[in-house]
Enzyme design. Sequence first.
Site, PDB file in Angstrom:
ATOM      1  CB  ALA A  61      48.790  25.586 -41.887  1.00  0.00           C
ATOM      2  NE  ARG A 108      91.365  32.718   6.929  1.00  0.00           N
ATOM      3  CZ  ARG A 108      90.769  32.542   7.645  1.00  0.00           C
ATOM      4  NH1 ARG A 108      90.316  31.397   8.288  1.00  0.00           N
ATOM      5  NH2 ARG A 108      90.625  33.510   8.717  1.00  0.00           N
TER       6      ARG A 108
END
Length: 454
Positions: free
Chosen positions: A421, A15
């Site tokens: 940066a 099941r």
Amino acid sequence: MGLSVIILAAGQGTRMRSSLPKVLHPIAAKPMLQHVIETSQSLNADSIYVVYGHGGDTVKTAMSDFPVKWVEQKEQLGTGHAVDQVSEYLNDEDDVLILYGDVPLIHHDTLFELLSIKDASGVGLLTNIMVDPTGYGRIVRNGDNKVTGIVEQKDASEEQLAITEINTGIMAANAKDMKNWLSRLSDDNAQKEFYLTDIIGFASSDGRDIVTAMPNDSSEVEGVNNRSQLAQLERTYQLTRAKELLEGGVTLIDPQRFDIRGKITVAPDVTIDVNVIIEGEVVIETGAYIGANTILKDCTIGANSEIKANSIIDSAKVGSSCTVGPFARLRPGTELKNDAHIGNFVEVKKSVLGSGSKANHLAYIGDAEIGEKVNVGAGTITCNYDGVNKHKTIIGDNAFIGSDTQLVAPVTIGKNATIGAGSTISKDVSDDVLCISRVKQKEIADWKRPVKKK
Ligand code: UD1
Ligand code: CA
């Protein structure tokens, strides 16, 4: 006198509708059978036998870390037949305890109690009272309230069907007696099976004392036959764990929306928001806050640290007073020293971030050693992989890495250095300098935008 535990696990579990053997379906990410084996170990069992049938190899492989003895039941002729497969291995002097691979939440304390009330030559039987006893074996008692037998649903009289005390299937007896009673079983019953339950009748007619105990909670004796029952026991298990934490001084914003799939050690005054999942071994120190939808796996979260929503922390160590997230990912080998900050959309792998250092936005930090009070700007990437090998990035204390920097490893950035940066850094940078590697900005005054051709 030792203890042998026999765990029945031969049933097919049709099941479940699964190719995975039933007893390997998990509760809290751990196979049901493993829960039962670990509970048996907690009773200091000398031998643990697992009676297997279907999917034997898969089950053995999954449980290969555990010192259990495997006994095959080739044909499933009933619970008595299943236990009897082990008979030839049992020491006469041992006590035998019968458990089930699909009854995962049976608790140490209940079994300990059952074993301790059982008389040396008697039987200990775990029973339960059910409002609706349909399907279960019923406990039959005489006028003195002594147990005289168990009758299965399909063999029970109208009068016996009204009995609400049921057999959980869990029982304990002396091995010598058990073997004797098993050898006397027959399959002359409604299901043509060798019922384990019939040994209770033999014990009674042999004049043995049959004592009963009940579980502290019914979920301990609930079996799993389908996925709905599996899901229910999962919830029961999780709520029990959640309550333990609440009692230990942890705030769970919603105990229904919290899952432990492993072990957790939490100091008091920790707050855990909704939908947090704990995996492996997790330690959370006092005052920490774990935000919603966070997964913590095999990690330590230091005191007063804040893990913001939707973060994933795996095999990492977070110091005290750190902030992580939202949407951060700390991968294996990451260590954040105290007061470090990891912000949104930052991934860190196998790297150490020194105390007070920050990577607050959109970055990848892999195989890096970052000193104290370093600022890693938005969009910074450690290019740690050349396609074949991984290389290290080392950043000294107080360095400032400008936004959108690529650090092509292996590379070392000196203490106090500043990286402009947008730089691509492929050579080591000295202490205290400004380093920029971007193309010089220029203006083209007479440039015309392209126009669409007609
Ligand atoms: C059994 C009990 C019943 C009890 C109920 C509790 C018997 C005869 N009946 O009934 O009194 O109320 O459990 O749930 O014992 N198994 C094997 N080999 C077999 C048969 C079963 O390993 O040949 C294992 C199954 O995998 C399962 C367990 O034993 O884990 C129980 O078997 P099951 O058929 O479910 O027992 P019930 O009929 O429910
Ligand atoms: Ca049956």
